[in-house]
Each structure stands twice: as structure tokens, then as C-alpha cells.
Enzyme design. Structure first.
Site, PDB file in Angstrom:
ATOM      1  N   LYS A  75      53.706  55.575  20.612  1.00 43.72           N
ATOM      2  CA  LYS A  75      52.993  56.049  19.422  1.00 43.72           C
ATOM      3  C   LYS A  75      52.603  54.888  18.508  1.00 43.72           C
ATOM      4  O   LYS A  75      51.689  55.020  17.687  1.00 43.72           O
ATOM      5  CB  LYS A  75      53.868  57.029  18.644  1.00 43.72           C
ATOM      6  CG  LYS A  75      54.137  58.345  19.360  1.00 43.72           C
ATOM      7  CD  LYS A  75      53.016  59.325  19.153  1.00 43.72           C
ATOM      8  CE  LYS A  75      53.382  60.699  19.686  1.00 43.72           C
ATOM      9  NZ  LYS A  75      52.342  61.691  19.426  1.00 43.72           N
ATOM     10  N   ASP A 123      56.939  64.625  14.690  1.00 42.86           N
ATOM     11  CA  ASP A 123      58.278  64.851  15.237  1.00 42.86           C
ATOM     12  C   ASP A 123      59.131  63.598  15.080  1.00 42.86           C
ATOM     13  O   ASP A 123      60.323  63.620  15.343  1.00 42.86           O
ATOM     14  CB  ASP A 123      58.193  65.210  16.717  1.00 42.86           C
ATOM     15  CG  ASP A 123      57.745  66.642  16.957  1.00 42.86           C
ATOM     16  OD1 ASP A 123      58.239  67.532  16.256  1.00 42.86           O
ATOM     17  OD2 ASP A 123      56.894  66.856  17.840  1.00 42.86           O
TER      18      ASP A 123
END
Length: 399
Positions: A75, A123
Site C-alpha cells: 500500500k 483497514d
């Protein structure tokens, strides 16, 4: 659960906008951008010959994203990249001249960035990337986290100076709340999922991910025949599948999307033939993949570029963490978090099923590529599930 892609768009060319976003020129631009980033280095592509022999295939390679840009997850390539691109675009518009990456830290650009706030729901890993990107440019960040995000992951985001906002409910609830508040306050949403009318920024996030597959294709001895990639909303799966479709055309490897059974929004979307929202049930241990509605861009790409969709269970995710930590003879140990090894878990499930192997034409000549998308982003949780600390695993070296 397993199904082949029967969508009418299967193996058709990507939409022009998606081909432009994920194509060779765009991915080269991402790599040029990364050269200006601190801690930038190619992540390793790890060969697992012992596991390959045990599962009856020619080769297994794992792209290990556990150290990407110091954030511990793939990410790091997406959110921060999008934030920096958006700041450069804003500076270009305000200064009346094209502002490139080498001017990112100039006083004029920094002054513009200081007036911007970037927000997202997460998340854990995406929010960390957005917060890091905002800190790099001198902007503010506001990160929305749902009830299931651990305190350790929240602290890891907050260390980049982000304002942390807790939201009751699921990831999808946090996406809605982030959007609502950002519209009220004039913040820029940098989401890794898309919805009608909101596609360009998630497209930039996905564009950032293409760097890892370009690296893997340079590192791998032979092109893979099968690629298994996990999915939450589908961003990483679509980025990899789309880039492979462009890079290889009709010779592209078979691409399999792997969902958690408890949050199988892409599997159910593939079964229905259109985007669907799956009901919330018991939470999945695969916390970074606990998404109940797919990204519209991701589905548009995967309906064309994915060849099969499957799910794995909770025990599959834990088993693969342990298997990577204590590998087959001759294989190096890899620290992979709860969601990190899900692509490999999908391969292992397929390798154990004669029906799936036949459907995927998988056998002794197959060359498998998977991505370990995260390291131990919650070290305490990792130790609880694997039984040893990440440091202990890395100290083992080869088995």
C-alpha cells in the site's frame, strides 16, 4: 469456492482509460517518481523451490512487499503516490507552469500543500500510506478507521501526524463517513476504492501499484504461467491483472483472484456478473481484505483480465502464515501478515484439488507468482497466530 470467469467481457481489451492508467508508460512514470522517495528499493522476489516440489509445479515465486518504503505493505506505493501527484497537479494549476517531482519540496509547492488536507478510510495499510504522503509534502491528513482496526495499526498511522477518526461499523461504513465529512470540510478523499463519479484518484492509487509487478517481471527468471492475487475491494488484483494483460497481450498468464470467504465481494460479483454488496457477517482474520463492496474500476478491469475467482477460509490464511514462517527444506522464511499470504493460500488450495488444477491447466510445468502484500503490520497479532515473533522468523534464514 471456485469459479471460472464467464463474463462476456472476459479477455476483451481494457477500457482505454484503464489501459492508460495501468500501461507501460504510466508504470514507467511511477518508477521515475519512486526515485525521489526516501527508502526506495526494489522488494525481493523470493523463490520457494521446496514448496514447488511439494506441490508439483515447476516454480513458485513470492514478491515480498513486507519492507516496501519502510511501511511494511504494498500500500506504500498507492496512497502516498496519489497524494504527491495531487499536490503536484494543484501546484501546476496555481503556479501556471508544470511542476515536476524534483520541485516537490520547494517553498512554493510546500506552501500550497500546507493548505490541503487528504482523507481516507482504511483497514490500516492504505491509511498509513496516505498519512505518510501527506507528511512528506507538508499537508494534513485525516484517517478514518472502523471498529475492527487494531490499536497498534492506529498508532502506526498516527505517527505520521494524521488526525485519527474512529467510526462504528465496518470498513464500508468508514468509507461513507470519510466521504461525508470530507465533502463538508473541503478535504480531498484519497480512496483505494471507487464509486460512480469517483474514479480518477483510485485510478492513481492503482497506478502506483504497477511498480511492484514491473519489478517482479524484471526479477523473475521466466514469465509466470499463473498469478494468484488476493483482493479486498480489488485494487491490487486489478492493477496487476491489468498491467499483465497490457504487457503480455494474448500470452498473458492465467490470473486468479482470491477472496476471504467471509468477505467475498469480488467472488460474488463475478458470480452475479455485476458489482454486488455482500452481507456483513463474522469478521475475517484477513483484516486488510475485509471489504464487502468491490471497487467499480477494479471490477471493470477484472471482468476482462481475471480468469478465475476463488475463496479461502480462515484456517487457510493462518496456515500459510505459519508455512511461510517455517518453510519447506531449502526455502527461506518470509514474514507475511494475516492478509499477506492469501494469494499463496489460494494456490495451495487449488494445488490440492484435482478439479481446480484441471480447470486452471496447472501441472509440472507451471510457474506460479504470488504477492506477499504485507509483513507483520501488527506484530502482536502475528505472534499470537504464528507462535513466534517476526524477528525470530527472520533470524531463521533458510530452512
Amino acid at each position: 469456492m471456485f469459479l471460472l470467469n464467464t463474463h462476456p467481457d472476459h479477455r476483451s481489451p481494457l477500457d482505454l482509460i484503464d489501459a492508460d492508467t495501468l500501461g507501460l508508460e504510466a508504470s514507467e512514470g511511477v518508477e521515475r517518481h519512486l526515485r525521489y522517495r526516501d527508502n526506495n528499493a526494489e522488494t525481493p522476489l523470493v523463490s520457494l523451490p521446496g514448496l514447488a516440489a511439494a506441490t508439483g509445479v515447476a516454480a513458485i515465486h513470492v514478491k515480498d512487499e513486507g519492507q516496501r518504503l519502510g511501511l511494511g505493505s504494498f500500500k506504500a506505493l498507492g496512497g502516498a503516490y496519489a497524494v504527491i501527484r495531487l499536490v503536484l497537479e494543484e501546484a501546476t494549476a496555481r503556479l501556471g507552469q508544470v511542476v515536476e517531482m524534483e520541485r516537490l519540496h520547494s517553498p512554493a509547492v510546500r506552501q500550497i500543500a500546507q493548505g490541503m488536507t487528504f482523507a481516507c478510510a482504511t483497514d490500516g495499510n492504505h491509511g498509513r500510506s496516505v498519512a505518510q504522503g501527506a507528511q512528506l509534502v507538508g499537508a494534513r491528513s485525516a484517517i478514518f478507521v472502523h471498529a475492527g482496526v487494531s490499536d497498534e495499526r492506529v498508532a502506526a498511522i498516527a505517527r505520521f501526524g494524521a488526525e485519527m477518526i474512529r467510526v462504528d461499523g465496518s470498513y464500508d461504513d468508514s468509507v461513507k463517513e470519510a466521504t461525508r465529512i470530507s465533502e463538508e470540510r473541503g478535504w480531498t478523499i484519497v480512496s483505494d476504492t471507487s464509486w460512480p463519479g469517483y474514479e480518477r484518484i483510485p485510478g492513481l492509487v492503482m497506478q502506483g501499484y504497477t511498480a511492484l509487478i514491473r519489478e517482479a517481471l524484471r526479477q523473475i527468471p521466466e514469465p509466470p504461467s499463473h498469478v494468484f492475487v488476493q483482493a479486498g475491494v480489488g485494487g491490487i488484483a486489478a492493477a496487476v491483472a491489468g498491467h499483465l494483460a497490457i504487457a503480455f497481450g494474448e500470452r498473458r498468464p492465467l490470473f486468479i483472484v482470491v477472496d476471504p470467504a467471509r468477505a467475498a465481494c469480488l467472488f460474488e460479483t463475478a458470480r452475479a456478473g455485476h458489482p454486488v454488496v455482500v452481507p456483513h457477517g463474522e469478521p475475517t482474520i484477513m483484516a486488510m481484505l475485509e471489504c464487502y463492496e468491490p471497487s467499480r474500476i477494479a471490477w471493470r478491469i477484472l471482468s476482462r483480465a481475471a480468469d478465475a475467482f476463488m475463496t479461502v477460509d480462515e484456517e487457510d490464511a493462518v496456515s500459510v502464515m505459519r508455512r511461510l514462517a517455517d518453510p519447506a527444506a531449502g526455502d527461506p522464511a518470509i514474514v507475511s501478515g494475516e492478509s499477506g499470504g492469501v494469494g499463496l493460500a489460494g494456490f495451495l488450495r487449488a494445488a490440492a484439488s484435482s478439479e481446480m488444477k484441471a480447470a486452471l491447466s496447472m501441472g509440472p510445468q507451471s510457474r506460479i507468482l504470488v504477492i506477499s502484500t504485507e509483513g507483520a503490520t501488527d506484530a502482536g497479532r502475528y505472534r499470537e497466530l504464528v507462535g513466534v515473533s517476526p524477528t525470530e522468523v527472520l533470524s531463521r534464514g533458510a530452512a
